[in-house]
Scaffold this active site. Sequence first.
Site, PDB file in Angstrom:
ATOM      1  N   GLY A 153       0.703  -1.315  -0.100  1.00  0.00           N
ATOM      2  CA  GLY A 153      -0.034   0.113  -0.086  1.00  0.00           C
ATOM      3  C   GLY A 153       0.778   1.312   0.104  1.00  0.00           C
ATOM      4  O   GLY A 153       0.411   2.196   0.567  1.00  0.00           O
ATOM      5  N   ASN A 167       1.557   3.202  -2.529  1.00  0.00           N
ATOM      6  CA  ASN A 167       0.983   4.102  -3.342  1.00  0.00           C
ATOM      7  C   ASN A 167      -0.207   4.619  -2.857  1.00  0.00           C
ATOM      8  O   ASN A 167      -0.519   5.901  -3.084  1.00  0.00           O
ATOM      9  CB  ASN A 167       0.593   3.412  -4.837  1.00  0.00           C
ATOM     10  CG  ASN A 167       1.940   3.193  -5.700  1.00  0.00           C
ATOM     11  OD1 ASN A 167       2.452   4.219  -6.253  1.00  0.00           O
ATOM     12  ND2 ASN A 167       2.626   2.089  -5.739  1.00  0.00           N
ATOM     13  N   LEU A 195      -3.550  -6.650  -7.974  1.00  0.00           N
ATOM     14  CA  LEU A 195      -3.057  -7.882  -8.732  1.00  0.00           C
ATOM     15  C   LEU A 195      -4.218  -8.761  -9.304  1.00  0.00           C
ATOM     16  O   LEU A 195      -3.840  -9.673 -10.090  1.00  0.00           O
ATOM     17  CB  LEU A 195      -2.405  -8.872  -7.942  1.00  0.00           C
ATOM     18  CG  LEU A 195      -1.069  -8.067  -7.304  1.00  0.00           C
ATOM     19  CD1 LEU A 195      -0.018  -9.147  -6.525  1.00  0.00           C
ATOM     20  CD2 LEU A 195      -0.222  -7.642  -8.349  1.00  0.00           C
ATOM     21  N   ASN A 244      -4.565   3.070 -13.267  1.00  0.00           N
ATOM     22  CA  ASN A 244      -3.590   2.100 -12.841  1.00  0.00           C
ATOM     23  C   ASN A 244      -2.269   2.530 -12.959  1.00  0.00           C
ATOM     24  O   ASN A 244      -1.601   3.387 -13.901  1.00  0.00           O
ATOM     25  CB  ASN A 244      -3.578   0.715 -13.727  1.00  0.00           C
ATOM     26  CG  ASN A 244      -2.833  -0.417 -13.169  1.00  0.00           C
ATOM     27  OD1 ASN A 244      -2.931  -0.788 -12.048  1.00  0.00           O
ATOM     28  ND2 ASN A 244      -2.088  -1.044 -13.979  1.00  0.00           N
ATOM     29  N   HIS A 249       1.847   1.483 -13.011  1.00  0.00           N
ATOM     30  CA  HIS A 249       2.469   0.255 -13.512  1.00  0.00           C
ATOM     31  C   HIS A 249       4.104   0.634 -13.548  1.00  0.00           C
ATOM     32  O   HIS A 249       4.323   1.502 -13.763  1.00  0.00           O
ATOM     33  CB  HIS A 249       2.136  -0.296 -14.937  1.00  0.00           C
ATOM     34  CG  HIS A 249       2.944  -1.538 -15.294  1.00  0.00           C
ATOM     35  ND1 HIS A 249       2.416  -2.777 -14.869  1.00  0.00           N
ATOM     36  CD2 HIS A 249       3.969  -1.843 -16.013  1.00  0.00           C
ATOM     37  CE1 HIS A 249       3.251  -3.649 -15.487  1.00  0.00           C
ATOM     38  NE2 HIS A 249       4.323  -3.021 -16.054  1.00  0.00           N
ATOM     39  N   ASP A 257      -2.683  -3.643 -18.879  1.00  0.00           N
ATOM     40  CA  ASP A 257      -1.732  -2.587 -19.217  1.00  0.00           C
ATOM     41  C   ASP A 257      -1.826  -1.969 -20.558  1.00  0.00           C
ATOM     42  O   ASP A 257      -0.859  -1.546 -20.823  1.00  0.00           O
ATOM     43  CB  ASP A 257      -0.304  -3.229 -18.865  1.00  0.00           C
ATOM     44  CG  ASP A 257      -0.072  -3.716 -17.400  1.00  0.00           C
ATOM     45  OD1 ASP A 257       0.636  -4.615 -17.171  1.00  0.00           O
ATOM     46  OD2 ASP A 257      -0.907  -3.179 -16.623  1.00  0.00           O
TER      47      ASP A 257
HETATM   48  C1  GRF Z   1       4.563  -1.305  -6.854  1.00  0.00           C
HETATM   49  O1  GRF Z   1       5.562  -1.419  -7.491  1.00  0.00           O
HETATM   50  C2  GRF Z   1       3.164  -0.881  -8.059  1.00  0.00           C
HETATM   51  O2  GRF Z   1       3.936  -0.337  -8.969  1.00  0.00           O
HETATM   52  C3  GRF Z   1       2.933  -2.429  -8.448  1.00  0.00           C
HETATM   53  O3  GRF Z   1       2.911  -3.140  -7.148  1.00  0.00           O
HETATM   54  C4  GRF Z   1       3.785  -2.832  -6.412  1.00  0.00           C
HETATM   55  C5  GRF Z   1       3.439  -2.355  -4.854  1.00  0.00           C
HETATM   56  O4  GRF Z   1       2.611  -1.459  -4.699  1.00  0.00           O
HETATM   57  N1  GRF Z   1       1.730  -2.554  -9.203  1.00  0.00           N
HETATM   58  P1  GRF Z   1       2.098  -0.895  -3.122  1.00  0.00           P
HETATM   59  O5  GRF Z   1       3.457  -0.793  -2.294  1.00  0.00           O
HETATM   60  O6  GRF Z   1       1.276  -1.924  -2.748  1.00  0.00           O
HETATM   61  O7  GRF Z   1       1.619   0.257  -3.689  1.00  0.00           O
END
Ligand code: GRF
Length: 198
Positions: A12, A14, A85, A102, A104, A145
């Site tokens: 989490g 992001n 995911l 999204n 990526h 994507d």
């Molecule tokens: C990050 O590298 C994101 O770009 C990818 O999953 C990884 C973990 O993201 N999609 P987060 O720390 O759970 O936001």
Amino acid sequence: MIRMAVFVSGGGTNLQALLDSENPYGTVALVVASNPRAYAIERGRQAGIPALVFQRKKLGAAYSEKLLAALAEHRIDLVVLAGFLTILDEAVIAAYPRRILNIHPSLLPAFGGVGFYGIKVHEAALARGVKITGATVHYVNEVPDGGEIIAQRAVEVLPGDTPETLQRRVMEQAEWHILPEVVRNQCKTMEEDPSWKA
Ligand code: GRF
């Protein structure tokens, strides 16, 4: 005020970047997790944000219907996939045209599509020997994507990088900046143009 649902599967970071960002046009109203152990749920809880867990394996054919019902119940205008995911199916994507974003961790189209997620993306970038990688924010469509690219930021690959050191740098220097920026601009646009409203 645009109401966002942030979809998560892991740590989490992001989501945290969104929670820490200045966005007068939108608010995170819901966290949707693909598994109950995602630390992102705790990050949302600490910010007073409710979390729901939707596991496709457990819900089967009812997954999309239940997910859409929850998003409607929480009056969600915008969906942000942040380290999420699970692949969303057509029913969910069609319900939020140009309103699912999204992040990526590569410069799409490089190292994107089926099988390229999380640390695997950085393993592939190092295996290919690219000198520049980065992150991309794009709209979500039915192609993994494959949606319209909105923003990208480049990050240098350094000698001696491991997948882990590269992932961290891409997060710190790219993901945690472009995702909040794009989300803020998207919320501003949606606020100013009511036709965007669900
Ligand atoms: C990050 O590298 C994101 O770009 C990818 O999953 C990884 C973990 O993201 N999609 P987060 O720390 O759970 O936001």
